[in-house]
Design a protein around this motif. Structure first.
Motif, PDB file in Angstrom:
ATOM      1  N   GLY A 687       0.815  -1.209   0.000  1.00  0.00           N
ATOM      2  CA  GLY A 687       0.000   0.000   0.000  1.00  0.00           C
ATOM      3  C   GLY A 687       0.847   1.257   0.000  1.00  0.00           C
ATOM      4  N   SER A 688       2.042   1.177   0.594  1.00  0.00           N
ATOM      5  CA  SER A 688       2.926   2.342   0.630  1.00  0.00           C
ATOM      6  C   SER A 688       3.322   2.765  -0.779  1.00  0.00           C
ATOM      7  CB  SER A 688       4.176   2.017   1.455  1.00  0.00           C
ATOM      8  OG  SER A 688       4.817   0.852   0.949  1.00  0.00           O
ATOM      9  N   PHE A 689       3.547   1.792  -1.658  1.00  0.00           N
ATOM     10  CA  PHE A 689       3.933   2.119  -3.036  1.00  0.00           C
ATOM     11  C   PHE A 689       2.752   2.741  -3.787  1.00  0.00           C
ATOM     12  CE2 PHE A 689       4.296   0.733  -7.542  1.00  0.00           C
ATOM     13  CZ  PHE A 689       5.417   1.489  -7.877  1.00  0.00           C
ATOM     14  N   ARG A 690       1.563   2.180  -3.599  1.00  0.00           N
ATOM     15  CA  ARG A 690       0.389   2.730  -4.286  1.00  0.00           C
ATOM     16  C   ARG A 690       0.107   4.158  -3.829  1.00  0.00           C
ATOM     17  NH1 ARG A 690      -1.713  -2.550  -3.142  1.00  0.00           N
ATOM     18  NH2 ARG A 690      -3.098  -1.689  -1.547  1.00  0.00           N
ATOM     19  N   THR A 691       0.230   4.386  -2.510  1.00  0.00           N
ATOM     20  CA  THR A 691       0.046   5.746  -1.992  1.00  0.00           C
ATOM     21  C   THR A 691       1.101   6.681  -2.565  1.00  0.00           C
ATOM     22  OG1 THR A 691      -0.871   4.877   0.076  1.00  0.00           O
ATOM     23  CG2 THR A 691      -0.067   7.148   0.097  1.00  0.00           C
ATOM     24  N   GLY A 692       2.337   6.194  -2.651  1.00  0.00           N
ATOM     25  CA  GLY A 692       3.416   6.998  -3.203  1.00  0.00           C
ATOM     26  C   GLY A 692       3.174   7.385  -4.653  1.00  0.00           C
ATOM     27  N   ILE A 693       2.601   6.470  -5.436  1.00  0.00           N
ATOM     28  CA  ILE A 693       2.301   6.777  -6.836  1.00  0.00           C
ATOM     29  C   ILE A 693       1.290   7.914  -6.923  1.00  0.00           C
ATOM     30  CG2 ILE A 693       1.177   5.883  -8.907  1.00  0.00           C
ATOM     31  CD1 ILE A 693       3.991   4.924  -8.661  1.00  0.00           C
ATOM     32  N   TRP A 694       0.255   7.855  -6.094  1.00  0.00           N
ATOM     33  CA  TRP A 694      -0.739   8.934  -6.094  1.00  0.00           C
ATOM     34  C   TRP A 694      -0.105  10.271  -5.698  1.00  0.00           C
ATOM     35  CZ3 TRP A 694      -5.345   9.114  -8.202  1.00  0.00           C
ATOM     36  CH2 TRP A 694      -6.031   7.916  -8.452  1.00  0.00           C
ATOM     37  N   LEU A 695       0.732  10.248  -4.668  1.00  0.00           N
ATOM     38  CA  LEU A 695       1.375  11.490  -4.233  1.00  0.00           C
ATOM     39  C   LEU A 695       2.301  12.032  -5.320  1.00  0.00           C
ATOM     40  CD1 LEU A 695       2.234  10.634  -0.510  1.00  0.00           C
ATOM     41  CD2 LEU A 695       0.530  12.259  -1.338  1.00  0.00           C
ATOM     42  N   ALA A 696       3.047  11.136  -5.975  1.00  0.00           N
ATOM     43  CA  ALA A 696       3.942  11.581  -7.040  1.00  0.00           C
ATOM     44  C   ALA A 696       3.150  12.192  -8.193  1.00  0.00           C
ATOM     45  CB  ALA A 696       4.791  10.417  -7.540  1.00  0.00           C
ATOM     46  N   GLY A 697       2.009  11.598  -8.511  1.00  0.00           N
ATOM     47  CA  GLY A 697       1.165  12.161  -9.553  1.00  0.00           C
ATOM     48  C   GLY A 697       0.706  13.559  -9.209  1.00  0.00           C
ATOM     49  N   LEU A 698       0.298  13.758  -7.948  1.00  0.00           N
ATOM     50  CA  LEU A 698      -0.099  15.098  -7.515  1.00  0.00           C
ATOM     51  C   LEU A 698       1.083  16.061  -7.572  1.00  0.00           C
ATOM     52  CD1 LEU A 698      -2.373  14.206  -4.449  1.00  0.00           C
ATOM     53  CD2 LEU A 698      -3.113  15.005  -6.718  1.00  0.00           C
ATOM     54  N   GLY A 699       2.280  15.556  -7.220  1.00  0.00           N
ATOM     55  CA  GLY A 699       3.475  16.393  -7.279  1.00  0.00           C
ATOM     56  C   GLY A 699       3.789  16.832  -8.700  1.00  0.00           C
ATOM     57  N   VAL A 700       3.640  15.929  -9.665  1.00  0.00           N
ATOM     58  CA  VAL A 700       3.884  16.267 -11.069  1.00  0.00           C
ATOM     59  C   VAL A 700       2.890  17.333 -11.529  1.00  0.00           C
ATOM     60  CG1 VAL A 700       3.775  15.389 -13.427  1.00  0.00           C
ATOM     61  CG2 VAL A 700       4.953  14.064 -11.657  1.00  0.00           C
ATOM     62  N   LEU A 701       1.613  17.161 -11.134  1.00  0.00           N
ATOM     63  CA  LEU A 701       0.608  18.162 -11.494  1.00  0.00           C
ATOM     64  C   LEU A 701       0.933  19.514 -10.878  1.00  0.00           C
ATOM     65  CD1 LEU A 701      -2.699  16.082 -11.171  1.00  0.00           C
ATOM     66  CD2 LEU A 701      -1.566  16.828 -13.283  1.00  0.00           C
ATOM     67  N   ALA A 702       1.414  19.500  -9.620  1.00  0.00           N
ATOM     68  CA  ALA A 702       1.760  20.758  -8.958  1.00  0.00           C
ATOM     69  C   ALA A 702       2.918  21.448  -9.670  1.00  0.00           C
ATOM     70  CB  ALA A 702       2.114  20.490  -7.502  1.00  0.00           C
ATOM     71  N   CYS A 703       3.931  20.674 -10.062  1.00  0.00           N
ATOM     72  CA  CYS A 703       5.068  21.265 -10.781  1.00  0.00           C
ATOM     73  C   CYS A 703       4.627  21.795 -12.139  1.00  0.00           C
ATOM     74  CB  CYS A 703       6.177  20.223 -10.952  1.00  0.00           C
ATOM     75  SG  CYS A 703       7.051  19.819  -9.432  1.00  0.00           S
ATOM     76  N   GLY A 704       3.768  21.045 -12.827  1.00  0.00           N
ATOM     77  CA  GLY A 704       3.264  21.513 -14.111  1.00  0.00           C
ATOM     78  C   GLY A 704       2.471  22.796 -13.972  1.00  0.00           C
ATOM     79  N   GLY A 705       1.615  22.860 -12.941  1.00  0.00           N
ATOM     80  CA  GLY A 705       0.843  24.076 -12.707  1.00  0.00           C
ATOM     81  C   GLY A 705       1.730  25.258 -12.384  1.00  0.00           C
ATOM     82  N   ALA A 706       2.795  25.014 -11.604  1.00  0.00           N
ATOM     83  CA  ALA A 706       3.720  26.098 -11.263  1.00  0.00           C
ATOM     84  C   ALA A 706       4.438  26.594 -12.510  1.00  0.00           C
ATOM     85  CB  ALA A 706       4.733  25.617 -10.230  1.00  0.00           C
ATOM     86  N   GLY A 707       4.768  25.656 -13.406  1.00  0.00           N
ATOM     87  CA  GLY A 707       5.416  26.063 -14.649  1.00  0.00           C
ATOM     88  C   GLY A 707       4.510  26.922 -15.510  1.00  0.00           C
ATOM     89  N   ILE A 708       3.228  26.579 -15.573  1.00  0.00           N
ATOM     90  CA  ILE A 708       2.269  27.370 -16.356  1.00  0.00           C
ATOM     91  C   ILE A 708       2.104  28.762 -15.754  1.00  0.00           C
ATOM     92  CG2 ILE A 708      -0.148  27.546 -17.044  1.00  0.00           C
ATOM     93  CD1 ILE A 708      -0.173  24.462 -17.207  1.00  0.00           C
ATOM     94  N   LEU A 709       2.028  28.827 -14.411  1.00  0.00           N
ATOM     95  CA  LEU A 709       1.921  30.128 -13.750  1.00  0.00           C
ATOM     96  C   LEU A 709       3.150  30.981 -14.019  1.00  0.00           C
ATOM     97  CD1 LEU A 709       0.394  29.173 -10.280  1.00  0.00           C
ATOM     98  CD2 LEU A 709      -0.717  30.440 -12.129  1.00  0.00           C
ATOM     99  N   GLY A 710       4.332  30.316 -13.991  1.00  0.00           N
ATOM    100  CA  GLY A 710       5.564  31.056 -14.241  1.00  0.00           C
ATOM    101  C   GLY A 710       5.606  31.608 -15.651  1.00  0.00           C
ATOM    102  N   ARG A 711       5.107  30.842 -16.627  1.00  0.00           N
ATOM    103  CA  ARG A 711       5.104  31.304 -18.014  1.00  0.00           C
ATOM    104  C   ARG A 711       4.135  32.467 -18.189  1.00  0.00           C
ATOM    105  NH1 ARG A 711       4.842  26.889 -22.682  1.00  0.00           N
ATOM    106  NH2 ARG A 711       6.881  26.509 -21.710  1.00  0.00           N
ATOM    107  N   SER A 712       2.984  32.376 -17.506  1.00  0.00           N
ATOM    108  CA  SER A 712       2.001  33.465 -17.635  1.00  0.00           C
ATOM    109  C   SER A 712       2.501  34.753 -17.008  1.00  0.00           C
ATOM    110  CB  SER A 712       0.672  33.054 -16.987  1.00  0.00           C
ATOM    111  OG  SER A 712       0.845  32.839 -15.590  1.00  0.00           O
ATOM    112  N   ASP A 713       3.350  34.615 -15.948  1.00  0.00           N
ATOM    113  CA  ASP A 713       3.916  35.818 -15.337  1.00  0.00           C
ATOM    114  C   ASP A 713       4.942  36.466 -16.267  1.00  0.00           C
ATOM    115  OD1 ASP A 713       2.372  35.411 -13.139  1.00  0.00           O
ATOM    116  OD2 ASP A 713       3.927  34.409 -11.960  1.00  0.00           O
TER     117      ASP A 713
END
Length: 713
Positions: A687-713
């Motif tokens: 279960g630790s690995f499955r939870t980690g996959i979900w967290l990593a996915g959220l982390g990738v989305l957060a980094c992608g969103g930050a990149g989009i915000l940075g480009r818009s600025d």
């Protein structure tokens, strides 16, 4: 950093990594057991076979979560140092292991130049200064000298990147810079050496406290934006590394090297100098040492503080952190190391000299800044300024890089192919049939079995062996179930493995008597290689090697099958020592009874024990690292026992329906089965690995969103 500065730094990284490839490598290292200056035996014992195993599994499109080839098996991804999820390590799926290691070493030498030079540039270094900083750091003992320990080397390469991202977030906090910090943190953690990451985070906290503290005093306001950016960047970075880190945290409490569990005297387990006298003696004798990347760096670092230039205060803070790290590396002379051992993660860190990485980085970066300050002082004479930068680069190479390259063991560009067990025994004059997939106990064999497909070795080296497996094997040797134990020094031999205290590393000795040999039977050990030939081996086992062979090979007729069925169970005693004594007592018949952590109703011992089940009635139909399918037939209810390690994440089903898995004979797996013919399936789904996959996915989305915000600025 301008594009021209970045281009100059990339060029320097390419030149330095190519120079190392030419000057710092050798064609091959045929004597794998040889010990040379700067050599790390862990490479052959641990990193190379792990890379071969992980690469083969990844090439098949599978993530290697479990490794059944060591001891009774254990979680592979969770051991961290294999760095399974570290993206550059995917090269092992496409290239031979040593070729991939060579390419990765070149990559990380270049990365060290880029990141150390980039950090120096952020603190005021120009093109030549960035190149000097990158050269001094990348060619230091703490970077090039750790190439034989890949996880340490990769983490060291990322260290300046984390500090660079921290500095940028402090200077101008933004979502994009927080995302860059998250990526640096995530990759540093995934590289496989968490202690370097912990050191760098400690340095980052000290650096942040000093910079923001001065800012808060000066402006009388709390700089919340940098704090928020750093907190978010660090949190998202942890999320990116979660698929590897969460399983490792699950392993911590169940391994024989749980964090903080080691005794104080084990802190200086390796024969490495940890005194100020040794440090300064090496520096004066060689002009560099472990922590100082060449004497010239000291001069240039001093210029960074003395000559005028921007951000001198930041450089001073970084140098102060480096000096604190140096003081920490002298555990017998300062209390700093003892204080850190009281903290989580740091409690298990046994190598104080590794803290000198921070001093190396601080001096290299300061040397780069000092080079630029010197050039700025000569700005009226452009040619002299250019000559000063070129001279600083050349002298840094002559006084630091080249002496280090000529001292450390050159890295091998190729390795011999793995030798099979059968071939190795033949070379020793003891040709014997090795049962495919059968477990073997070869106590004199220190290196890990690279031909991992053909056998399962109880004795293999593994820093994070499951504690219960280690306790059973140490009980077989010493009569005590231990994970950290005292071993008498071998007469006439000096070895870092000998000494008053040693952790379990898988390499065990044969006891003087066979009173506890039943432990090997429970592990399903079919083959024992005895060296020397103790008398009890011939009495208990059948020798299958010639009398004049270099090693004695025995076949164990008492070994339990890999899977078998029993009809009765007895409860585990509360005390481990009592439990292991019961397992090796003559009255304990593993063919008729099994010790479990919770006795199922109806399977308690009552009256005479039934006859042993027919071994042919219980068979393994599918045996894969993360999946085992068993077919069992019996006239009455019982327990099917698989002699693989019991561990969280293993799930069982009976005829397709989920059932509970019990711990059998202290370390193995068991499932209750009713009478009749049934199919048992065991799957490893942590279960630790499955939870980690979900967290990593959220982390990738957060980094992608930050990149989009940075480009818009």
């Amino acid at each position: 950093m301008s594009r021209r500065d970045l281009a100059a730094l990339v060029t320097a990284a390419a030149v330095i990594s190519t120079g190392w490839l030419i000057l710092g490598t050798q064609a091959s290292l045929p004597d794998l057991r040889g010990v040379a200056r700067g050599w790390s035996g862990d490479f052959v014992d641990y990193y190379l076979p792990n890379a071969e195993y992980a690469g083969a599994r990844l090439a098949e499109g599978q993530i290697p979560l479990w490794n059944p080839h060591h001891s009774a098996g254990g979680p592979f991804l969770a051991t961290l140092q294999a760095g399974v999820l570290y993206p550059p390590n995917l090269l092992h799926a496409w290239l031979p292991a040593q070729t991939a290691f060579l390419a990765l070493a070149c990559l990380h030498v270049g990365l060290s130049v880029l990141l150390a030079g980039g950090l120096a540039g952020a603190l005021g270094a120009g093109r030549w200064g960035g190149a000097v900083a990158g050269l001094a750091y990348a060619t230091s003992l703490q970077v090039v000298g750790t190439i034989w320990s890949p996880a340490t080397h990769y983490a060291a390469a990322w260290a300046p990147g984390v500090l660079w991202a921290v500095d940028r977030s402090l200077e101008h906090p933004s979502p994009a810079r927080a995302a860059v910090l998250a990526i640096a943190v995530g990759l540093s953690l995934l590289s496989g050496w968490p202690y370097t990451f912990a050191m760098v985070i400690l340095a980052s906290l000290l650096y942040t406290a000093a910079i923001l503290g001065e800012q808060a005093v000066r402006t009388r306001q709390l700089p919340w934006r940098p704090i928020l950016a750093l907190a978010l960047g660090g949190a998202v970075g942890l999320m990116l590394a979660a698929p590897q880190m969460l399983p490792s945290l699950e392993l911590v409490d169940r391994s024989c090297r749980a964090l903080g569990a080691l005794v104080e005297s084990q802190a200086i387990f390796v024969g490495k100098p940890h005194s100020p006298q040794s440090f300064f003696n090496d520096l004066f004798a060689r002009g560099y040492t472990d922590g100082v990347p060449g004497a010239l760096s000291l001069v240039l670092a001093l210029l960074a503080l003395v000559l005028p230039g921007r951000r001198r205060g930041h450089v001073g803070v970084l140098l102060g952190i480096g000096l604190l790290a140096l003081a920490t590396s002298w555990p017998a002379h300062t209390p700093l190391y003892g204080w850190l051992r009281e903290l989580p993660v740091f409690g298990d860190f046994r190598f104080p000299y590794k803290y000198r990485l921070l001093l190396t980085l601080a001096l290299a970066v300061a040397a780069g800044v000092g080079t630029t300050h010197l050039q700025d002082a000569l700005v009226r004479w452009p040619r002299a300024a250019l000559a000063a930068g070129a001279a600083a680069f050349g002298l840094t190479f002559a006084t630091g890089a080249w002496p280090v390259w000529s001292t450390v063991q050159p890295f091998a560009r190729s390795f011999p192919e793995p030798v099979s067990l059968a071939e190795e025994l033949t070379r020793a004059g003891a040709a014997a049939a090795i049962e495919p997939g059968g477990r073997i106990y070869w106590p004199s064999r220190g290196d890990r079995q690279r031909a991992w497909r053909e056998s399962y070795a109880v004795h293999d080296l593994e820093p994070l062996t499951l504690a219960r497996s280690a306790q059973l094997i140490t009980y077989f040797e010493t009569g005590r179930p231990l994970t950290v134990f005292t071993r008498e020094p071998t007469p006439g031999r000096k070895s870092t493995r000998d000494g008053p205290v040693a952790p379990f590393s898988g390499r065990m000795l044969l006891p003087r008597s066979g009173d506890r040999a039943g432990i090997l039977d429970l592990f399903s050990v079919r083959t024992i290689v005895g060296e020397p030939d103790y008398g009890w081996l011939g009495q208990r086992y059948r020798r299958v090697s010639p009398p004049d062979a270099g090693v004695a090979v025995y076949e164990n007729p008492h070994a339990m099958p890999h899977v078998y069925r029993v009809a009765r169970a007895v409860a585990e005693p509360d005390e481990l020592s009592s439990a292991v004594r019961l397992l090796t007592d003559e009255s304990f018949d593993p063919w008729r009874i099994v010790m479990v952590d919770d006795v199922p109703p109806g399977l308690q011992i009552r009256g005479p024990l039934p006859a042993p089940a027919d071994p042919d009635d219980t068979r393994i139909r599918v045996y894969e690292p993360e999946r085992v399918v068993i077919r069992s037939e019996g006239d009455e209810p019982g327990l099917v026992v698989l002699t693989d390690a019991h561990y969280p994440g293993w799930e069982a089903s009976l005829d397709g329906e989920p059932v509970r898995m019990l711990r059998a004979n202290l370390d193995f797996r068991a499932v209750v089965v009713p009478a009749g013919v049934h199919e048992i399936e065991m799957r490893y789904r942590p279960g630790s690995f499955r939870t980690g996959i979900w967290l990593a996915g959220l982390g990738v989305l957060a980094c992608g969103g930050a990149g989009i915000l940075g480009r818009s600025d």
